[in-house]
Motif scaffolding. Structure first.
Motif, PDB file in Angstrom:
ATOM      1  N   THR A   1     103.781 -18.080  87.392  1.00  0.00           N
ATOM      2  CA  THR A   1     103.680 -18.396  85.973  1.00  0.00           C
ATOM      3  C   THR A   1     103.034 -19.770  85.865  1.00  0.00           C
ATOM      4  O   THR A   1     102.674 -20.384  86.861  1.00  0.00           O
ATOM      5  CB  THR A   1     105.062 -18.408  85.299  1.00  0.00           C
ATOM      6  OG1 THR A   1     105.894 -19.374  85.963  1.00  0.00           O
ATOM      7  CG2 THR A   1     105.731 -17.033  85.396  1.00  0.00           C
ATOM      8  N   GLY A   2     102.903 -20.264  84.641  1.00  0.00           N
ATOM      9  CA  GLY A   2     102.336 -21.600  84.475  1.00  0.00           C
ATOM     10  C   GLY A   2     101.490 -21.695  83.227  1.00  0.00           C
ATOM     11  O   GLY A   2     101.618 -20.891  82.296  1.00  0.00           O
ATOM     12  N   GLU A   3     100.600 -22.703  83.224  1.00  0.00           N
ATOM     13  CA  GLU A   3      99.765 -22.922  82.048  1.00  0.00           C
ATOM     14  C   GLU A   3      98.437 -23.552  82.439  1.00  0.00           C
ATOM     15  O   GLU A   3      98.334 -24.270  83.439  1.00  0.00           O
ATOM     16  CB  GLU A   3     100.479 -23.830  81.050  1.00  0.00           C
ATOM     17  CG  GLU A   3     100.791 -25.220  81.571  1.00  0.00           C
ATOM     18  CD  GLU A   3     101.582 -26.036  80.571  1.00  0.00           C
ATOM     19  OE1 GLU A   3     100.976 -26.929  79.927  1.00  0.00           O
ATOM     20  OE2 GLU A   3     102.790 -25.788  80.435  1.00  0.00           O
ATOM     21  N   ILE A   4      97.424 -23.256  81.633  1.00  0.00           N
ATOM     22  CA  ILE A   4      96.104 -23.864  81.756  1.00  0.00           C
ATOM     23  C   ILE A   4      95.711 -24.357  80.366  1.00  0.00           C
ATOM     24  O   ILE A   4      95.737 -23.592  79.404  1.00  0.00           O
ATOM     25  CB  ILE A   4      95.053 -22.856  82.267  1.00  0.00           C
ATOM     26  CG1 ILE A   4      95.458 -22.309  83.644  1.00  0.00           C
ATOM     27  CG2 ILE A   4      93.680 -23.499  82.345  1.00  0.00           C
ATOM     28  CD1 ILE A   4      94.559 -21.185  84.127  1.00  0.00           C
ATOM     29  N   SER A   5      95.376 -25.639  80.267  1.00  0.00           N
ATOM     30  CA  SER A   5      95.047 -26.189  78.951  1.00  0.00           C
ATOM     31  C   SER A   5      93.682 -26.857  78.979  1.00  0.00           C
ATOM     32  O   SER A   5      93.253 -27.408  79.995  1.00  0.00           O
ATOM     33  CB  SER A   5      96.112 -27.199  78.507  1.00  0.00           C
ATOM     34  OG  SER A   5      96.156 -28.309  79.383  1.00  0.00           O
ATOM     35  N   PHE A   6      93.025 -26.801  77.847  1.00  0.00           N
ATOM     36  CA  PHE A   6      91.718 -27.434  77.660  1.00  0.00           C
ATOM     37  C   PHE A   6      91.733 -28.186  76.341  1.00  0.00           C
ATOM     38  O   PHE A   6      92.111 -27.634  75.300  1.00  0.00           O
ATOM     39  CB  PHE A   6      90.603 -26.387  77.654  1.00  0.00           C
ATOM     40  CG  PHE A   6      89.235 -26.970  77.426  1.00  0.00           C
ATOM     41  CD1 PHE A   6      88.507 -27.508  78.476  1.00  0.00           C
ATOM     42  CD2 PHE A   6      88.679 -27.002  76.158  1.00  0.00           C
ATOM     43  CE1 PHE A   6      87.254 -28.065  78.279  1.00  0.00           C
ATOM     44  CE2 PHE A   6      87.423 -27.541  75.940  1.00  0.00           C
ATOM     45  CZ  PHE A   6      86.708 -28.073  77.008  1.00  0.00           C
TER      46      PHE A   6
END
Length: 403
Positions: free
Chosen positions: A34-39
């Motif tokens: 799982t996790g996150e990617i942000s821009f």
């Protein structure tokens, strides 16, 4: 070997370690990551010579969980961050990579973690365990992972946690080619240590929390390198100076129906001052938070917050929160898209500076969240220590993908 190559080599090794960690999660005991990617895209309204009007940021924070034998769990949760117009284009942090194990009496964590202490909205004076990453976020909301060994256990009617901290990460700062530096050119690589100490000076900390009726009380103690440095001028730049400090604090929260009141007090033996030296300081924050539910017969809820912060050193203390009032309104619309709107106003009672922050978040679908923020800094007073932020008002849009 050039300094650029020297900076790139550690990052290459760290990326290799990240890939190796990902391969380990093919283990049969591993769960799906799982996790996150942000821009993020940030735009400043006012132009400054030789400085960009915009900047882009990206963060990748995966989380892998591997269940081991004997009540042990490996959590591999590094953070890889990058931003444009910066000397350090890639920043790798072990972040929350750790081994957890459980016994009948103790919960034990070994590795890196981010530990938040305190409960106030603005000053957060008790949040002293982790180092702040001012390169990733100028207001210090992003923390660096702290290497530690912690033991948590019930003690009497409360919960006690003890920490051993073998190393102190240096604070990261924004490069002088970026905005939001307040006009200070800080060379984090020239960090100095007061009284001939170093980053490996061992630290110890503890927290004891208990609940009594409608009141929550937490006592904290810390001895080690203070995460907040002072600064001295050196070769046309400022060099951070770190000092060993003893810190003792208390956090009290009291609930009465829809009203929540908070009191935080922290005493620091060696607090940084604006003159590059250290002095004993006591800081305190008083806060009141009132919640309104189903406003105007809708499903929306509103929280109104008022905070007052002060300290014993006055304007000599090196902190954005010296003698201030913070007012904030948080509106949760409680819709299927988790829409929320927050407005906060920080007022300096000495310099009469003002800082306004407006933030709107909205879920585009189950996996993607949009956040739009506005920071208004143009009301910073000329006698404010942070007056250099005055031309840096900006708007920011962030897309975050959760997987």
């Amino acid at each position: 070997m050039s300094m650029d190559v020297e900076r790139q080599m550690p990052n290459t090794r760290k990326v290799f370690l990240l890939i190796s960690a990902m391969l380990l999660t093919t283990h049969a005991g591993a769960t799906a990551p799982t996790g996150e990617i942000s821009f993020s895209y940030r735009h400043h309204w006012e132009s400054l010579p030789n400085l960009p009007n915009n900047q882009t940021d990206m963060a990748v924070i995966p989380r892998f969980v591997i269940d081991g034998p004997y009540e042990t769990t490996w959590i591999i949760e590094p953070a890889l961050r990058a931003r444009s117009d910066a000397a350090d284009t890639i920043e790798f942090d072990p972040y929350k990579t750790q081994l957890r194990t459980y016994t009948d009496n103790f919960d034990i964590t070994a590795g890196y973690d981010v530990v938040f202490w305190g409960a106030t909205e603005g000053a957060q004076i008790l949040d002293i365990l982790n180092q702040r990453d001012l390169g990733a976020d100028f207001d210090g909301d992003v923390k660096l992972g702290q290497p530690l060994l912690s033991l948590t256990s019930s003690l009497g009617d409360g919960l006690a946690t003890f920490y051993y901290l073998p190393y102190t990460p240096k604070r990261r700062f924004r490069d002088n080619s970026e905005r939001l530096t307040a006009g200070f050119d800080i060379n984090e690589n020239s960090a100095q240590w007061h009284d001939h100490q170093d980053a490996y000076y061992p630290g110890f900390a503890g927290r004891y929390a208990l609940t009594a009726s409608s009141m929550d009380i937490a006592l904290i103690g810390f001895h080690g390198v203070n995460r907040s440095p002072a600064f001295i001028p050196q070769a046309g730049q400022f060099s951070p100076v770190y000092s060993v400090a003893t810190q003792v604090g208390v956090d009290v929260q009291w609930v009465s129906e829809d009203l929540l009141t908070k009191l935080e007090v922290l005493n620091v033996s060696d607090a940084p001052t604006i003159y590059g030296r250290f002095d004993t300081a006591t800081q305190w924050v008083i806060s009141a938070e009132y919640s309104f539910y189903s406003v105007f017969d809708t499903i929306a809820d509103i929280r109104m917050i008022a905070e007052y912060s002060d300290n014993s050193l006055g304007d000599r203390l090196l902190s954005l929160y010296q003698h201030d009032v913070l007012m904030a309104i948080h509106t949760s619309f409680n819709d299927v898209d988790s829409t929320s709107l927050s407005v906060s106003w920080l007022h300096d009672l000495d310099s009469y500076s003002n800082l306004i922050d407006i933030s709107l978040t909205h879920r585009l679908n189950d996996n993607i969240e949009l956040e739009a923020s506005l920071y208004e800094l143009s009301s910073m007073a000329s006698r404010d220590f942070f007056f250099g932020l005055e031309p840096d008002s900006f708007g920011e849009i962030t897309l975050t993908y959760y997987f």
